[in-house]
Design an enzyme around this catalytic site. Structure first.
Site, PDB file in Angstrom:
ATOM      1  CE  LYS A 116      -0.435  -0.112   5.037  1.00 51.47           C
ATOM      2  NZ  LYS A 116      -1.236  -0.643   6.138  1.00 51.47           N
TER       3      LYS A 116
ATOM      4  CE1 TYR B  98      14.658  30.747   6.735  1.00 52.66           C
ATOM      5  CE2 TYR B  98      14.972  28.412   6.263  1.00 52.66           C
ATOM      6  CZ  TYR B  98      14.781  29.720   5.831  1.00 52.66           C
ATOM      7  OH  TYR B  98      14.725  29.993   4.495  1.00 52.66           O
TER       8      TYR B  98
ATOM      9  CG  MET C 232      11.637  23.628   0.868  1.00 53.36           C
ATOM     10  SD  MET C 232      10.866  24.897  -0.154  1.00 53.36           S
ATOM     11  CE  MET C 232       9.607  25.538   0.920  1.00 53.36           C
TER      12      MET C 232
HETATM   13  C1  LIG Z   1      -0.604  -1.738   6.739  1.00 51.76           C
HETATM   14  C2  LIG Z   1      -1.266  -2.988   7.083  1.00 51.76           C
HETATM   15  C3  LIG Z   1      -0.537  -4.154   7.293  1.00 51.76           C
HETATM   16  C4  LIG Z   1       0.981  -4.176   7.307  1.00 51.76           C
HETATM   17  O1  LIG Z   1       1.442  -3.541   8.498  1.00 51.76           O
HETATM   18  P1  LIG Z   1       3.013  -3.517   8.838  1.00 51.76           P
HETATM   19  O2  LIG Z   1       3.068  -2.984  10.222  1.00 51.76           O
HETATM   20  O3  LIG Z   1       3.633  -2.578   7.860  1.00 51.76           O
HETATM   21  O4  LIG Z   1       3.512  -4.880   8.697  1.00 51.76           O
HETATM   22  C5  LIG Z   1      -1.231  -5.326   7.521  1.00 51.76           C
HETATM   23  N1  LIG Z   1      -2.597  -5.332   7.557  1.00 51.76           N
HETATM   24  C6  LIG Z   1      -3.333  -4.214   7.375  1.00 51.76           C
HETATM   25  C7  LIG Z   1      -4.808  -4.288   7.437  1.00 51.76           C
HETATM   26  C8  LIG Z   1      -2.695  -3.007   7.139  1.00 51.76           C
HETATM   27  O5  LIG Z   1      -3.431  -1.912   6.963  1.00 51.76           O
END
Ligand SMILES: *Cc1c(COP(=O)(O)O)cnc(C)c1O
Length: 356
Positions: A35, A253, A301
């Site tokens: 993802k 800054y 930045m």
């Molecule tokens: C992101 C996610 C994972 C993976 O999580 P990690 O901590 O990166 O291993 C597994 N299951 C679901 C539903 C997630 O949203």
């Protein structure tokens, strides 16, 4: 010549991390979580190195379709399911496994006209109170789904809020067992932390994400230091300027740093617009010319200022590693009050990426 910053993606490390996850998972099948554009690494860049996986899990339809168009034929799981009933046409066309976390999704599935049944993951809320059915609603939702012609294989899915410790998973595991009683269902529960540290959660399918990219699910590198996991992304650049400070000289800054004596500093071509955390305080680890040193003053930045005291030989053109094999992303994140996940995902589009 372009700006010297570059992110390098190490394919061998991806393969190695998948092998470590596979080993930890025992006989369970494995969803590789890609993802958020593979945690900022780029799905297109990484998926082939993870092709030994049993499936890819993500949540954007666009990313799922991209995988199919690039030739991935094995399962794809939509972790948050479909967002609109109309999306079911695409789920059908691209043969995507969907999470079902709400009643409206069951109704949409019941009404849809599909070419073949879709496999589903019934998502239960095991105590985190994000998505999913309450434990006492699971039976009912399961039976409703089981009766639908549009539903193929069914798996019970839950997610842990605190999978780093045994205490963190004990309560959720109890609720999952109660909810699943009498269902004789396949289960998918384990994220990275549970995959590594809690074999009793593995069941049919595990879902590791962060460990595939070589960072720690606990946020502490030490927790995975002996696991064989290797950082996949290395973010490097160069020193583009130096300054000689005297006692009381201010840096950056807000004049957030003042030299307490003679001190040479380097100006580094990377900043928060590249994805480096602006909250990184003075003292955040960074490597210059092969020597560990630290940042001084506010992150700008486009620039970071660093202490050159430990590396007097360094100067304009010296190589700098913000994170990677030597500077652990977990350590930069911890210093900045965040987690490696966020830093990876925040890599800015303007940073050129090389795959090697
Ligand atoms: C992101 C996610 C994972 C993976 O999580 P990690 O901590 O990166 O291993 C597994 N299951 C679901 C539903 C997630 O949203």
């Amino acid at each position: 010549m372009s700006r010297p910053i570059v992110a390098t993606i190490n394919r061998a490390a991806l393969r190695q991390n998948l092998a470590v996850a596979r080993q930890a998972a025992g006989g369970s099948r494995l969803w590789s979580v890609v993802k958020a554009n593979a945690y900022g690494h780029g799905i297109e860049r990484v998926w082939q190195s993870l092709a030994e996986t049993d499936g890819f899990a993500l949540l954007n339809l666009e990313e799922a379709i991209l995988l199919r168009e690039q030739g991935w034929k094995k399962p794809i799981l939509l972790l948050e399911g479909f967002f609109h009933a109309e999306d079911l046409t695409l789920l059908d066309q691209y043969r995507l496994t969907t999470s079902i976390h709400s009643n409206w999704q069951i109704q949409a599935l019941a009404k849809a006209t599909l070419s073949a049944p879709l496999d589903i993951y019934l998502k239960m809320n095991s105590g985190m109170n994000r998505l999913g059915f309450q434990p006492d609603q699971v039976h009912n939702a399961w039976q409703k789904l089981r009766s639908l012609e549009n539903v193929g294989e069914m798996t019970l899915m839950a997610h842990f809020a605190e999978a780093e410790t045994a205490e963190g998973i004990a309560g959720p595991m109890r609720r999952i067992e109660q909810a699943a009683e009498g269902l004789n269902c396949a289960r998918s529960l384990a994220n990275s932390a549970a995959t590594l540290w809690h074999p009793q959660t593995h069941h049919n399918w595990v879902r590791p994400g962060i460990i595939l990219y070589g960072a720690s699910p606990s946020g502490k590198w030490q927790d995975i230091a002996s696991s064989g996991l290797q950082p996949v992304m290395t973010l490097t650049t160069e020193v583009i300027g130096t300054q000689q400070l005297t006692t009381g000289s201010a840096v950056g800054y807000g004049s957030r740093y003042r030299a307490s004596g003679e001190q040479r500093i380097g100006v580094v071509a990377c900043g928060y617009a590249d994805g480096y955390p602006r909250h990184a305080p003075t003292g955040t680890p960074i490597m210059v010319d092969g020597i560990m040193t630290h940042t001084v003053g506010a992150i700008s930045m486009d620039m970071i200022t660093v202490d050159l005291t430990p590396c007097p030989q360094a100067g304009i053109g010296s190589r700098v590693e913000m994170w990677g094999n030597n500077v652990k992303i977990d350590d930069v994140a911890a210093a900045s009050g965040t987690v490696g996940y966020e830093l990876m995902c925040a890599l800015a589009p303007r940073v050129p990426v090389i795959v090697e």
